[in-house]
Write a protein that holds these residues in place. Structure first.
Motif, PDB file in Angstrom:
ATOM      1  N   ILE A   1       0.856  -1.172   0.000  1.00 37.64           N
ATOM      2  CA  ILE A   1       0.000   0.000   0.000  1.00 37.64           C
ATOM      3  C   ILE A   1       0.899   1.231   0.000  1.00 37.64           C
ATOM      4  O   ILE A   1       1.872   1.297   0.749  1.00 37.64           O
ATOM      5  CB  ILE A   1      -0.916   0.027   1.229  1.00 37.64           C
ATOM      6  CG1 ILE A   1      -1.779  -1.233   1.278  1.00 37.64           C
ATOM      7  CG2 ILE A   1      -1.788   1.267   1.237  1.00 37.64           C
ATOM      8  CD1 ILE A   1      -2.503  -1.417   2.600  1.00 37.64           C
ATOM      9  N   MET A   2       0.580   2.210  -0.808  1.00 41.11           N
ATOM     10  CA  MET A   2       1.339   3.453  -0.866  1.00 41.11           C
ATOM     11  C   MET A   2       0.405   4.611  -0.542  1.00 41.11           C
ATOM     12  O   MET A   2      -0.774   4.582  -0.899  1.00 41.11           O
ATOM     13  CB  MET A   2       1.977   3.650  -2.243  1.00 41.11           C
ATOM     14  CG  MET A   2       2.860   2.493  -2.680  1.00 41.11           C
ATOM     15  SD  MET A   2       3.739   2.774  -4.245  1.00 41.11           S
ATOM     16  CE  MET A   2       5.035   3.895  -3.696  1.00 41.11           C
ATOM     17  N   GLY A   3       0.941   5.619   0.143  1.00 40.69           N
ATOM     18  CA  GLY A   3       0.077   6.718   0.530  1.00 40.69           C
ATOM     19  C   GLY A   3       0.819   7.974   0.902  1.00 40.69           C
ATOM     20  O   GLY A   3       2.045   8.060   0.784  1.00 40.69           O
ATOM     21  N   TRP A   4       0.031   8.955   1.360  1.00 41.63           N
ATOM     22  CA  TRP A   4       0.550  10.266   1.727  1.00 41.63           C
ATOM     23  C   TRP A   4       0.016  10.697   3.078  1.00 41.63           C
ATOM     24  O   TRP A   4      -1.169  10.498   3.395  1.00 41.63           O
ATOM     25  CB  TRP A   4       0.157  11.325   0.693  1.00 41.63           C
ATOM     26  CG  TRP A   4       0.776  11.120  -0.654  1.00 41.63           C
ATOM     27  CD1 TRP A   4       0.274  10.406  -1.695  1.00 41.63           C
ATOM     28  CD2 TRP A   4       2.036  11.643  -1.091  1.00 41.63           C
ATOM     29  NE1 TRP A   4       1.131  10.451  -2.761  1.00 41.63           N
ATOM     30  CE2 TRP A   4       2.221  11.202  -2.416  1.00 41.63           C
ATOM     31  CE3 TRP A   4       3.008  12.438  -0.500  1.00 41.63           C
ATOM     32  CZ2 TRP A   4       3.353  11.535  -3.161  1.00 41.63           C
ATOM     33  CZ3 TRP A   4       4.132  12.764  -1.238  1.00 41.63           C
ATOM     34  CH2 TRP A   4       4.300  12.326  -2.545  1.00 41.63           C
TER      35      TRP A   4
ATOM     36  N   VAL B   1       4.886   3.884   2.738  1.00 43.16           N
ATOM     37  CA  VAL B   1       4.651   2.577   2.134  1.00 43.16           C
ATOM     38  C   VAL B   1       4.496   1.546   3.237  1.00 43.16           C
ATOM     39  O   VAL B   1       5.266   1.533   4.198  1.00 43.16           O
ATOM     40  CB  VAL B   1       5.802   2.171   1.193  1.00 43.16           C
ATOM     41  CG1 VAL B   1       5.544   0.799   0.595  1.00 43.16           C
ATOM     42  CG2 VAL B   1       5.974   3.199   0.084  1.00 43.16           C
ATOM     43  N   GLY B   2       3.514   0.664   3.100  1.00 44.27           N
ATOM     44  CA  GLY B   2       3.295  -0.384   4.081  1.00 44.27           C
ATOM     45  C   GLY B   2       2.532  -1.548   3.494  1.00 44.27           C
ATOM     46  O   GLY B   2       2.028  -1.472   2.372  1.00 44.27           O
TER      47      GLY B   2
ATOM     48  N   SER C   1       5.838   0.914   6.839  1.00 48.95           N
ATOM     49  CA  SER C   1       7.156   0.292   6.855  1.00 48.95           C
ATOM     50  C   SER C   1       8.264   1.283   6.527  1.00 48.95           C
ATOM     51  O   SER C   1       9.352   1.212   7.096  1.00 48.95           O
ATOM     52  CB  SER C   1       7.206  -0.872   5.860  1.00 48.95           C
ATOM     53  OG  SER C   1       6.305  -1.903   6.224  1.00 48.95           O
ATOM     54  N   TYR C   2       7.979   2.217   5.618  1.00 51.45           N
ATOM     55  CA  TYR C   2       8.982   3.167   5.165  1.00 51.45           C
ATOM     56  C   TYR C   2       8.358   4.537   4.972  1.00 51.45           C
ATOM     57  O   TYR C   2       7.206   4.653   4.550  1.00 51.45           O
ATOM     58  CB  TYR C   2       9.612   2.710   3.848  1.00 51.45           C
ATOM     59  CG  TYR C   2      10.174   1.310   3.897  1.00 51.45           C
ATOM     60  CD1 TYR C   2      11.405   1.064   4.488  1.00 51.45           C
ATOM     61  CD2 TYR C   2       9.465   0.248   3.356  1.00 51.45           C
ATOM     62  CE1 TYR C   2      11.913  -0.225   4.542  1.00 51.45           C
ATOM     63  CE2 TYR C   2       9.969  -1.039   3.408  1.00 51.45           C
ATOM     64  CZ  TYR C   2      11.196  -1.274   3.995  1.00 51.45           C
ATOM     65  OH  TYR C   2      11.702  -2.551   4.049  1.00 51.45           O
TER      66      TYR C   2
END
Length: 117
Positions: free
Chosen positions: A33-36, A97-98, A105-106
């Motif tokens: 999963i990617m986000g802001w 990112v997780g 995670s990052y």
């Protein structure tokens, strides 16, 4: 070495638009999963948007209808299109990112967005 590098921030006037980019490297992130997130001076960091590998998205209520998150899985890159910006959008925007919602995670180092009236 895993890296998330944000770009696209800047100084704009209310009503203008910006497009943020985040390029991830050092690992394959297509299944993540990617986000802001964003953090304004003197305030807590808050969730802005996230996107799954499938393209499913979720947004904070305050940005719905104005912001759009997207990703290119093959490039491990996520974008945040921000339209009709308001002074209250002023913050440092962080890419994240997780593998699960609520589990990052990052983190990227952030890019500054400043909106003047």
């Amino acid at each position: 070495q895993v890296q998330l590098v944000e770009s696209g921030g800047g100084l704009v006037q209310a009503g203008d638009s910006l497009r943020l980019s985040c390029a991830a490297s050092g690992r394959a992130f297509s299944s993540y999963i990617m986000g802001w997130f964003r953090q304004a001076p003197g305030k807590e960091r808050e969730f802005v948007a996230r996107i799954w590998w499938s393209g499913e998205t979720a947004y904070a209520d305050v940005v719905k209808g104005r912001f759009t998150i997207s990703r290119v899985n093959a490039k491990d890159t996520v974008y945040l299109q921000m339209n009709n910006l308001k002074p209250e959008d002023t913050a440092v925007y962080y890419c994240a990112v997780g593998q699960r919602p609520g589990s990052v995670s990052y983190w990227g180092q952030g890019t500054q967005v400043t909106v003047s009236s």
